[in-house]
Scaffold this motif. Structure first.
Motif, short mmCIF file in Angstrom:
data_model
loop_
_atom_site.label_atom_id
_atom_site.label_comp_id
_atom_site.label_asym_id
_atom_site.label_seq_id
_atom_site.Cartn_x
_atom_site.Cartn_y
_atom_site.Cartn_z
N GLN A 401 -84.77 -12.16 33.15
CA GLN A 401 -84.12 -12.22 31.84
C GLN A 401 -85.13 -11.92 30.74
OE1 GLN A 401 -80.63 -12.95 31.65
NE2 GLN A 401 -80.83 -12.69 33.88
N TYR A 402 -84.77 -11.03 29.83
CA TYR A 402 -85.71 -10.60 28.78
C TYR A 402 -85.09 -10.81 27.40
CZ TYR A 402 -88.18 -8.42 32.63
OH TYR A 402 -88.86 -8.20 33.81
N PHE A 403 -85.97 -11.16 26.47
CA PHE A 403 -85.60 -11.37 25.07
C PHE A 403 -86.39 -10.35 24.25
CE2 PHE A 403 -85.16 -13.88 21.12
CZ PHE A 403 -83.82 -14.23 21.23
N ILE A 404 -85.71 -9.28 23.84
CA ILE A 404 -86.39 -8.14 23.21
C ILE A 404 -86.15 -8.22 21.70
CG2 ILE A 404 -86.62 -5.63 23.23
CD1 ILE A 404 -85.14 -5.75 26.01
N VAL A 405 -87.23 -8.40 20.92
CA VAL A 405 -87.09 -8.67 19.49
C VAL A 405 -88.02 -7.76 18.68
CG1 VAL A 405 -86.38 -11.06 19.76
CG2 VAL A 405 -88.81 -10.51 19.65
N PRO A 406 -87.65 -7.46 17.43
CA PRO A 406 -88.52 -6.65 16.57
C PRO A 406 -89.62 -7.52 15.97
CG PRO A 406 -86.51 -7.20 15.39
CD PRO A 406 -86.36 -7.75 16.78
N SER A 407 -90.78 -6.91 15.73
CA SER A 407 -91.91 -7.64 15.15
C SER A 407 -91.62 -8.06 13.72
CB SER A 407 -93.18 -6.77 15.21
OG SER A 407 -92.96 -5.54 14.52
N SER A 408 -90.69 -7.40 13.06
CA SER A 408 -90.39 -7.72 11.66
C SER A 408 -89.64 -9.04 11.50
CB SER A 408 -89.56 -6.60 11.03
OG SER A 408 -88.35 -6.43 11.75
N LEU A 409 -89.00 -9.53 12.55
CA LEU A 409 -88.31 -10.82 12.47
C LEU A 409 -89.37 -11.92 12.45
CD1 LEU A 409 -85.46 -12.09 12.45
CD2 LEU A 409 -85.65 -12.31 14.93
N VAL A 439 -91.76 -7.91 22.53
CA VAL A 439 -91.74 -7.62 21.10
C VAL A 439 -92.01 -6.14 20.89
CG1 VAL A 439 -92.78 -8.13 18.85
CG2 VAL A 439 -92.55 -9.95 20.56
N TYR A 440 -91.17 -5.51 20.07
CA TYR A 440 -91.40 -4.09 19.76
C TYR A 440 -91.68 -3.94 18.27
CZ TYR A 440 -86.51 -4.01 18.09
OH TYR A 440 -85.34 -4.27 17.42
N ARG A 441 -92.48 -2.94 17.95
CA ARG A 441 -92.81 -2.68 16.55
C ARG A 441 -91.67 -1.94 15.87
NH1 ARG A 441 -97.74 -3.31 14.52
NH2 ARG A 441 -99.46 -3.91 15.89
N VAL A 452 -85.43 4.35 18.98
CA VAL A 452 -85.31 4.38 20.44
C VAL A 452 -86.70 4.33 21.08
CG1 VAL A 452 -84.64 5.81 22.41
CG2 VAL A 452 -83.09 5.58 20.45
N ASP A 453 -87.60 5.18 20.59
CA ASP A 453 -88.96 5.25 21.16
C ASP A 453 -89.67 3.91 21.05
OD1 ASP A 453 -88.57 7.87 21.80
OD2 ASP A 453 -89.74 8.69 20.13
N ALA A 454 -89.52 3.21 19.92
CA ALA A 454 -90.21 1.94 19.73
C ALA A 454 -89.76 0.91 20.75
CB ALA A 454 -89.96 1.43 18.31
N ILE A 455 -88.46 0.83 20.99
CA ILE A 455 -87.93 -0.18 21.92
C ILE A 455 -88.25 0.19 23.37
CG2 ILE A 455 -85.80 -1.22 22.77
CD1 ILE A 455 -84.71 -0.88 19.87
N VAL A 456 -88.08 1.45 23.73
CA VAL A 456 -88.36 1.87 25.11
C VAL A 456 -89.84 1.74 25.42
CG1 VAL A 456 -88.33 3.84 26.69
CG2 VAL A 456 -86.36 3.40 25.22
N THR A 457 -90.72 2.07 24.45
CA THR A 457 -92.17 1.94 24.66
C THR A 457 -92.55 0.48 24.94
OG1 THR A 457 -92.66 3.84 23.26
CG2 THR A 457 -94.44 2.26 23.61
N PRO A 474 -83.21 -3.91 15.19
CA PRO A 474 -83.96 -4.01 13.93
C PRO A 474 -83.04 -4.03 12.72
CG PRO A 474 -84.09 -1.78 14.81
CD PRO A 474 -83.43 -2.62 15.87
N ALA A 475 -83.55 -4.53 11.62
CA ALA A 475 -82.75 -4.63 10.39
C ALA A 475 -82.28 -3.26 9.91
CB ALA A 475 -83.56 -5.33 9.31
N THR A 476 -83.04 -2.21 10.25
CA THR A 476 -82.71 -0.85 9.81
C THR A 476 -82.02 -0.05 10.90
OG1 THR A 476 -84.92 -0.09 10.49
CG2 THR A 476 -84.64 -0.80 8.19
N ALA A 477 -81.39 -0.73 11.87
CA ALA A 477 -80.82 -0.04 13.03
C ALA A 477 -79.81 1.02 12.63
CB ALA A 477 -80.16 -1.05 13.97
#
Length: 792
Positions: A401-409, A439-441, A452-457, A474-477
């Motif tokens: 189980q994974y929790f994938i979140v943006p660094s801006s949060l 965590v993705y940037r 897409v690239d940020a999350i997949v990376t 992300p907030a700017t999705a």
């Protein structure tokens, strides 16, 4: 109390008569062409061509390699050959005349009688100057509903659709209300020629050709004014300008203002009729752009088109009185009832629902025996899920189980969100549960490709090979981001999405004796917990943990749900009340229908694997198709079952068949309650009725659940096999009670089709793949297409 339908009897059907002549047809109608679909298409095309060319009603009496049509006996065909490029259909009218008895239409006479009567009804409505029509069966009032608002941007047009059907042996008219949204400004006032060319191509507009209005599909400006743009009208030999033709055809002393004021220097447009690729010319100044319901300007107006039963049925009665009271059919004026048809009230009971540890909810009125009132069912389902002595009914092993979140949060929000989510999951699953955080940037730009690239990376760096979990967008999705990622990563990780903006709105900085802390806002804890609980139910679904099941078996042992969207097909295999429930998706070379071999292969392999795993052998299997079922799909299903029977995996006496489930229908079926004091209200969920012996409607939503408008029943048709319609309808209602993603609400679709629908919407919807993979903007991609000579 009784049930009422949006159906109106033709009271003097016994006085109607018509004579007809059969017509033999020779042409490309071999059922083996394209597995029968092409032959059917050719026949429908021929009927339209005859009706348009001869101005007469035409009915299909029988199909097959040598179909037979019917036309009114008083007409003589002016031509005996029609082009069905590249083939030709030849007509040979028979000599004998036959008479229709409208008091007893059935079989062949039903098809002919309804076709002839429908022709007269549509013709009458086309001549009604108070209406404009978007297709032969749907008409709209010319006066917008919001005409009093002089600052409006969009006009709301209410209209009605009608269909003729035989009910209890007599012809009836089904009426539904419908709405269209059209910009208030004329095209040149709202868009310049560049915008018309770049943004409006293939958009639909309402063309105001004098007092005649009709929808068109825009192809763009012609590059000339309407006084310069010339064309040769049909049936003429000399060219004429768009302006002169328009003034000549619809001008004059009674012409509307938009014709009198037509500017000869305004731009000409190229257009086509929807579904017809013939290019035509017209005036942009006579067009208003039509808007879809998902347009931001329309969405806030859409509530005005939502009407309850207390408005729907009186409005339909008013339409009958004002627009269908003077229809003549062969010299007889139709007498259409203004009172909707009544039928016996029938409601299926809510089936018992079983949770973990054998806990079961029963719905009824006897509280002393442990029954729950229907209005309390949603609340009780949620409570039973959280009860340590109940919980989830079907608990399968969990993947990583994974929790994938943006660094801006904010870090504090991320940690609190994950902690709360894990706690909610533990309460639902009643076992240990934790996420691994990824965590993705946040990308610097808002383009889809960078997101897409940020999350997949980040997923790659975390070495995630397979699993399930939560993705906080992300907030700017970009709007397509979640769909694109679900499709791109579907074979690797499946997830429930959250919105960083929505999450962040639950938090604020608080100053206390411990210093400045980022905490949930005062008074928001309850709402936040509800938000997380619904999200957690989504994670259960992603992990194939089924919260509750039907305590009793369905009438038919197994249902195979099937849906197709944009060349992707989804199958759901459901049996044992939901204890056995899994889904398979496959790519297809067809956009809407599946080939016989593909259906046969998927169903055979999945059923064989299930049977070899030791599951109980079903004695009855139903293929349930969302929408129209195609002959290729039915044959593939039939061949798969027959092979399993031949190989001994299924019994020789296995019952099997195919049903279609339509979320909407041409008739716009509505079934409502009429109280003793004559008032209309939404029916109780589970209300149903047969339309005929192979088609019925079932209200899976309704009282006691609250929602705006009128309950919209599902239309269920048995299209193949010895299936009992009431049993199929009851199973459909029972399976709609498995609203796993929202325990305290109702669900319109049965769970087999709901799982297909949710899966296809996430991986097969219109995500912009070019933008997601290559990062091209619309303008850049358009320039590339022009540079390499692509045709539009």
């Amino acid at each position: 109390m009784s049930h009422v339908l949006n159906c109106f009897d033709i009271l003097n059907a016994d006085k109607l008569s018509a004579s007809y002549r059969l017509v033999d047809v020779d042409g490309p109608f071999d059922a083996n062409l394209g597995d029968g679909e092409l032959a059917e298409s050719n026949l429908q095309q021929l009927v339209k061509k005859i009706a348009f060319a001869e101005h007469i009603p035409v009915a299909i009496v029988s199909g097959g390699e040598h179909p037979v049509l019917a036309i009114p006996s008083e007409y003589s065909l002016r031509t005996s050959e029609f082009n069905l490029s590249p083939e030709v259909a030849t007509l040979a009218p028979q000599v004998d005349e036959q008479t229709l008895d409208f008091s007893n239409l059935c079989g062949e006479s039903e098809r002919i009688g309804l076709a002839f009567l429908g022709w007269h009804l549509r013709g009458h409505l086309r001549r009604d100057r108070r209406l404009w029509n978007s297709n032969p069966w749907i008409n709209f009032f010319r006066r917008p509903m919001n005409y009093r608002h002089d600052n409006r941007d969009v006009d709301i047009f209410r209209g009605f659709g009608l269909r003729l059907r035989i009910v209890d042996g007599r012809p009836c008219i089904w009426l539904k209300l419908t709405h269209k949204y059209v910009e208030s400004d004329w095209l040149p006032d709202a868009y310049d020629t560049h915008a018309m060319q770049q943004k409006l191509r293939m958009k639909h507009a309402l063309y105001h050709y004098g007092h005649k209005w009709f929808p068109i599909q825009l192809l763009g400006p012609s590059g000339k004014s309407i006084s310069e743009q010339r064309f040769v009208p049909e049936g003429e030999t000399e060219p004429i300008s768009v302006y002169d033709w328009t003034v000549r055809a619809v001008g004059g002393p009674k012409a509307p203002a938009w014709i009198d004021s037509l500017d000869p220097d305004s731009p000409a447009i190229k257009y086509q009729y929807p579904g017809n690729q013939k290019k035509r010319f017209g005036a942009a100044a006579l067009c208003k752009l039509m808007k879809a319901t998902n347009d931001p300007r329309v969405s806030r107006l859409h509530r005005k088109s939502i009407v309850g039963p207390d408005i729907l049925l009186p409005e339909c009665s008013k339409i009958i009185k004002e627009h269908l009271s003077k229809v003549d059919f062969n010299g007889i004026r139709l007498n259409v009832s203004t009172k909707p048809q009544r039928c016996r009230r029938k409601v299926f009971p809510v089936p018992p629902q079983e949770f973990g540890q054998g806990q079961t909810i029963h719905v009824g009125r006897d509280a002393s025996s442990g029954e729950n009132h229907f209005r309390d069912l949603g609340r009780q389902r949620l409570a039973t899920l959280l009860d340590p002595e109940a919980g989830v009914a079907v608990s399968n092993p969990l993947d990583a189980q994974y929790f994938i979140v943006p660094s801006s949060l904010a870090r504090e929000a991320t940690e609190d969100l994950q902690s709360r989510f894990e706690k909610t999951m533990r309460k639902l699953l009643q076992r240990g549960f934790r996420f691994d955080r990824v965590v993705y940037r946040d990308p610097k730009s808002g383009k889809l490709k960078e997101q897409v690239d940020a999350i997949v990376t980040a997923i790659d760096k975390a070495k995630v090979k397979s699993g399930r979990g939560v993705l906080v967008l992300p907030a700017t999705a970009e709007p397509d981001l979640h769909n694109f990622l679900k499709k791109k990563l579907r074979d690797r990780i499946q997830f429930q999405c959250l919105d960083a903006n929505k999450v962040d709105n639950f938090y604020s900085w608080k100053v206390s004796d411990k210093g400045k802390q980022y905490r949930v806002r005062d008074g928001m804890n309850g709402r936040y917990q509800s938000y997380l609980r619904y999200a957690a139910m989504g994670v259960l679904m992603v992990n194939r943990q089924w919260p509750w099941v039907l305590a009793e078996d369905t009438h038919y042992d197994m249902y195979i749900g099937l849906d197709v969207l944009h060349s992707t097909a989804a199958f759901t295999f459901f049996s044992d009340g939901g204890r056995q429930c899994f889904m398979q998706s496959v790519d297809s070379t067809q956009r809407e229908k599946l080939l016989r071999n593909q259906v046969r292969s998927v169903i055979y392999k999945q059923l064989l694997s299930l049977l070899q795993s030791g599951s109980s052998t079903p004695r009855s299997i139903v293929l349930r198709r969302d929408g129209r079922s195609f002959g290729t799909e039915r044959r593939g299903f039939r061949e798969a079952i027959q092979r399993l029977i031949k190989e001994g995996h299924l019994g020789d006496d296995t019952t099997f068949g195919v049903v279609e489930v339509h979320k909407s229908s041409a008739e716009g079926y509505r079934l409502v309650d009429e109280t003793r004091d004559g008032k209309y209200r939404n029916p109780t969920a589970g209300a149903w009725t047969e339309i005929d012996d192979r088609e019925g409607i079932i209200c899976t939503t309704g009282f006691p659940f609250k929602f705006p408008g009128t309950a919209k029943p599902l239309c269920v048709r048995v299209v193949e096999g010895p299936l009992e319609l009431p049993d199929v309808l009851e199973d459909t209602f029972g399976m709609s009670q498995l609203c796993w993603s929202a325990p305290d609400r109702c669900m319109r679709l049965s769970i087999d089709l709901k799982l297909c629908d949710d899966h296809l919407r996430s991986i097969a919807s219109f995500a912009d793949e070019d933008e997601g993979q290559f990062g091209d903007s619309e303008e850049e991609w358009g320039e590339q297409k022009q540079a390499v000579g692509w045709s539009a």
